[in-house]
Each structure stands twice: as structure tokens, then as C-alpha cells.
Design a protein around this motif. Structure first.
Motif, PDB file in Angstrom:
ATOM      1  N   PRO A 141       8.167  -8.215   3.911  1.00  0.00           N
ATOM      2  CA  PRO A 141       8.563  -7.316   5.008  1.00  0.00           C
ATOM      3  C   PRO A 141       8.737  -8.012   6.347  1.00  0.00           C
ATOM      4  CG  PRO A 141       6.249  -6.996   4.445  1.00  0.00           C
ATOM      5  CD  PRO A 141       6.825  -7.901   3.393  1.00  0.00           C
ATOM      6  N   ARG A 189       7.725   7.397   2.944  1.00  0.00           N
ATOM      7  CA  ARG A 189       8.060   6.604   4.128  1.00  0.00           C
ATOM      8  C   ARG A 189       9.284   7.153   4.844  1.00  0.00           C
ATOM      9  NH1 ARG A 189       8.505   0.757   1.842  1.00  0.00           N
ATOM     10  NH2 ARG A 189       8.602   1.818  -0.169  1.00  0.00           N
ATOM     11  N   GLU A 192       2.610  -1.083   8.996  1.00  0.00           N
ATOM     12  CA  GLU A 192       3.974  -0.671   9.360  1.00  0.00           C
ATOM     13  C   GLU A 192       4.913  -1.862   9.501  1.00  0.00           C
ATOM     14  OE1 GLU A 192       6.200   2.102  12.751  1.00  0.00           O
ATOM     15  OE2 GLU A 192       4.065   1.629  12.923  1.00  0.00           O
ATOM     16  N   LEU A 212      14.898   0.446   4.379  1.00  0.00           N
ATOM     17  CA  LEU A 212      13.986   0.872   3.320  1.00  0.00           C
ATOM     18  C   LEU A 212      14.762   1.157   2.030  1.00  0.00           C
ATOM     19  CD1 LEU A 212      11.123   3.481   3.820  1.00  0.00           C
ATOM     20  CD2 LEU A 212      12.465   3.412   1.733  1.00  0.00           C
ATOM     21  N   SER A 221       2.297  -7.029   6.098  1.00  0.00           N
ATOM     22  CA  SER A 221       1.707  -6.771   4.782  1.00  0.00           C
ATOM     23  C   SER A 221       0.266  -6.278   4.949  1.00  0.00           C
ATOM     24  CB  SER A 221       1.724  -8.037   3.938  1.00  0.00           C
ATOM     25  OG  SER A 221       3.050  -8.476   3.728  1.00  0.00           O
ATOM     26  N   THR A 270       3.254   0.693   4.054  1.00  0.00           N
ATOM     27  CA  THR A 270       4.050  -0.001   3.041  1.00  0.00           C
ATOM     28  C   THR A 270       3.537   0.229   1.624  1.00  0.00           C
ATOM     29  OG1 THR A 270       2.732  -1.966   3.592  1.00  0.00           O
ATOM     30  CG2 THR A 270       4.942  -1.818   4.543  1.00  0.00           C
TER      31      THR A 270
END
Length: 353
Positions: A320, A87, A69, A304, A72, A80
Motif C-alpha cells: 500500500p 472500505r 489507512e 481500491l 500496513s 486495510t
């Protein structure tokens, strides 16, 4: 008693919010590492189907921790690793569950009604300037005032009180067709109502007997009305019509719920009134949580979408962790605001403000 009831409502809203994320994630094949109710030290834990279910000591908050979440992960079941639409559904599911909870609470409360007051004009209490051939007529259903949709009869006062004058554009349904009545002069005046002088607009509204269908209908209308009230409150904050002292946190809301409950005529009515506030708070949380701000689910959806667009254009995968930094900063700011609001609530509660 009502304080305990209010705290239970808050706990329920947190639980259903996190359950929304959990059930959406599980349904879409995302690995949930932990589903927790409460924060702080663990009181109880049980692992089932790769998920740790936890009950924590502090009865505030909760979380649904998904694989990948905030970092990675090479796990194909990581958050992800899923497509953007999955998502978005997972992120929005918490707010959806809060909205649904508010609607269902309203259904329970309105099932105790014997009738509902509609938006349809049944007549007038006396001579009013805005009635007649070019104005409002008996049988008209008021559905809009100055461009603002009207969901319930209580909206008349709410929307009209925000105007700077007494002239309004009224949208009605007449004989099944929409009609706009422009620049009607509508103002409160004194009317005799069963021997009592009351300051009113002068409209008599039609009532409907309760049945299963209109319990659902008016519950939906009220849920949508709550959305509008949240939007108007945010608009007032942005425009400066409302300030910091008008904001309330958990302490202020629980105090208000307790006050509403204890001032009700009976315990049953008290629980219904507090439940109604609970329904409003549920919808409030649903709307606020979907605002495009860091640390909120709406902010995650916003980033996102932006990330997806950038990656499609540049053909490069973004790290991320940078989004994580932004959400972490947003979380600290949000917690800081909550502490300030809570402190302000306590000062108001003990009479220092």
C-alpha cells in the motif's frame, strides 16, 4: 456577520464530512485512532473508546485517522484489513454526508416558501412560434432539453444559454406519457408583463402551494440540479469554455456569500440566500470529492478497485505504500492549486484582477 456565517457553514461541511467517515468506520468495526476538527496545534483532546477526539487551533480542515489507512497494519480492526465493500462505504460516507447536508439545508430554506414554480406549462404570454399542435402545449411538463434533464424551472435559461442556436429538442410529459418534440425554435422576445416590457421565452409556468411533500420534492430536485451544475462546470473547464480566473476558492466563495447576504432585502432573506449557496457548496464538495483523482476519496475508491482487481488476477498482495506515494503527490498538487486559487481570489478581492 455574513462572513462569519459563511465560515461557520464551511466548518459545518468539514465536520459532517469527517463525521461521515467516522460513523461509517465505527459501524463497520474499523479502529479510528483520531477524529479531529481543525488543523495545527491541539487545543483540546479527549480519549474515548480507543479514539482521540481533538479540537485543533486552525478552523480549517479536519480528519478521521483510521488504523492502517495509509500504512500496513496487522490489526484486524485496521482499515486495510476490511473487505473492499466496507472500505468503499467508509470512503464514500464523507461525500454522502455532504450531499445529505446540502439536501437538508435546502429543505430548511424551502420550508419558508409559500409556493413552488413547477416545470409545467400553464400557458403563454403571447404568440410564440413553438406552441401549437406540433409544439409545446399547456399542461406539458418539460423534463429535458437537448438531452439534458431538467430538474427546476431555472434550468430553462441555464441549458438553453449553452446552445449555439435557438433550436432545441424538448422532452415533455403529456397526459402522463413521455414525448419528444424535435427542433423547436425557441427564443426570447419582448412581452408586456403587468405594464413592464420583459425579454422572456414567453412561457407561463404553473405554481404549487407549499406542503411537506413538495418541500422534500423540490429540495431533492435542487440537490440534483446542483450535481448537474457541478458537472457542467467541470465540462467547461475541460473543454476550455471556462478558465483559471473562473475558479474560486474559500476566500472567493466567502466573499460571494457575504455579498449575496448584504445585498438581500432583509437579514432573514440574506441568511436564506447564503444558506442556499451553502447547500450548493455542500453538494459541490460531495461531487468533487468523489472524482477519481489522487488524494480525494474518489481517487482512493478508484485505486481500491484497481488494486482489488490486480490482486485477484495476480494472487499477489500489493504494497500500500506505493498508493500512498501517489496520494501524497496528489495532495501536494491539490494544495498547490488551492494556494494559486486563493491568491487569485485575494487579487480579485483587492481589485488587482
Amino acid at each position: 456577520m455574513f462572513v462569519i456565517f459563511a465560515i461557520i457553514i464551511f466548518g459545518l461541511l468539514i465536520a459532517v464530512h469527517e463525521f461521515g467517515h467516522f460513523i461509517a468506520a465505527k459501524s463497520l468495526g474499523v479502529q479510528v485512532n483520531e477524529f479531529a476538527l481543525g488543523m495545527g496545534p491541539v487545543v483540546y483532546q479527549n480519549t474515548k473508546h480507543e479514539t482521540v477526539f481533538s479540537l485543533r487551533l486552525l478552523p480549517v480542515g479536519g480528519f478521521c485517522a483510521m488504523e492502517g489507512e495509509d500504512e500496513s497494519s496487522d490489526n484486524p480492526k485496521a482499515f486495510t484489513s476490511q473487505s473492499a465493500w466496507k472500505r468503499i462505504i467508509i470512503l464514500a460516507a464523507g461525500s454522502f454526508m455532504n450531499f445529505l447536508t446540502g439536501f437538508l439545508i435546502a429543505c430548511i430554506i424551502f420550508s419558508h416558501n409559500s409556493y413552488f414554480v413547477t416545470r409545467t406549462i400553464d400557458g403563454f404570454l403571447g404568440d410564440v412560434e413553438y406552441s401549437g399542435a406540433s409544439g409545446i402545449q399547456p399542461g406539458d411538463t418539460i423534463v429535458g432539453i437537448d438531452g439534458e434533464h431538467i430538474w427546476t424551472n431555472s434550468d430553462f435559461d441555464l441549458v438553453m444559454s449553452r446552445s449555439e442556436d435557438d433550436y432545441y429538442d424538448i422532452r415533455v410529459i403529456r397526459d402522463g406519457k413521455p414525448l419528444l418534440l424535435e427542433e423547436l425554435h425557441i427564443y426570447k422576445q419582448d412581452f408586456d408583463v403587468e405594464g413592464q416590457q420583459e425579454h422572456l421565452f414567453g412561457m407561463k409556468l404553473r405554481v404549487e402551494e407549499k406542503n411537506a411533500l413538495n418541500v422534500l420534492k423540490y429540495s431533492w430536485f435542487n440537490a440534483m440540479d446542483f450535481v448537474k451544475m457541478v458537472r457542467l462546470g467541470l465540462t467547461d473547464l475541460i473543454s476550455g469554455n471556462a478558465g483559471f480566473n473562473d475558479m474560486s476558492g474559500v476566500v472567493g466563495i466567502v466573499d460571494t456569500m457575504n455579498e449575496v447576504g448584504t445585498q438581500s432585502e432583509t437579514i432573514t432573506i440574506g441568511f436564506l440566500n447564503v444558506g442556499y449557496l451553502g447547500a450548493f457548496i455542500a453538494v459541490n464538495l460531495a461531487v468533487m470529492n468523489m472524482l477519481p483523482l489522487p488524494a480525494l476519496d474518489g481517487g482512493r475508491v478508484f485505486f481500491l478497485i484497481i488494486t482489488e482487481l490486480i490482486e485477484r488476477i495476480t494472487r499477489r498482495k500489493l504494497d500500500p505504500k506505493y498508493e500512498g506515494y501517489i496520494h501524497m503527490a496528489g495532495l501536494f498538487l491539490l494544495l498547490g492549486l488551492m494556494l494559486l486559487v486563493t491568491a487569485n481570489d485575494i487579487l480579485k478581492l483587492i481589485g488587482l484582477k
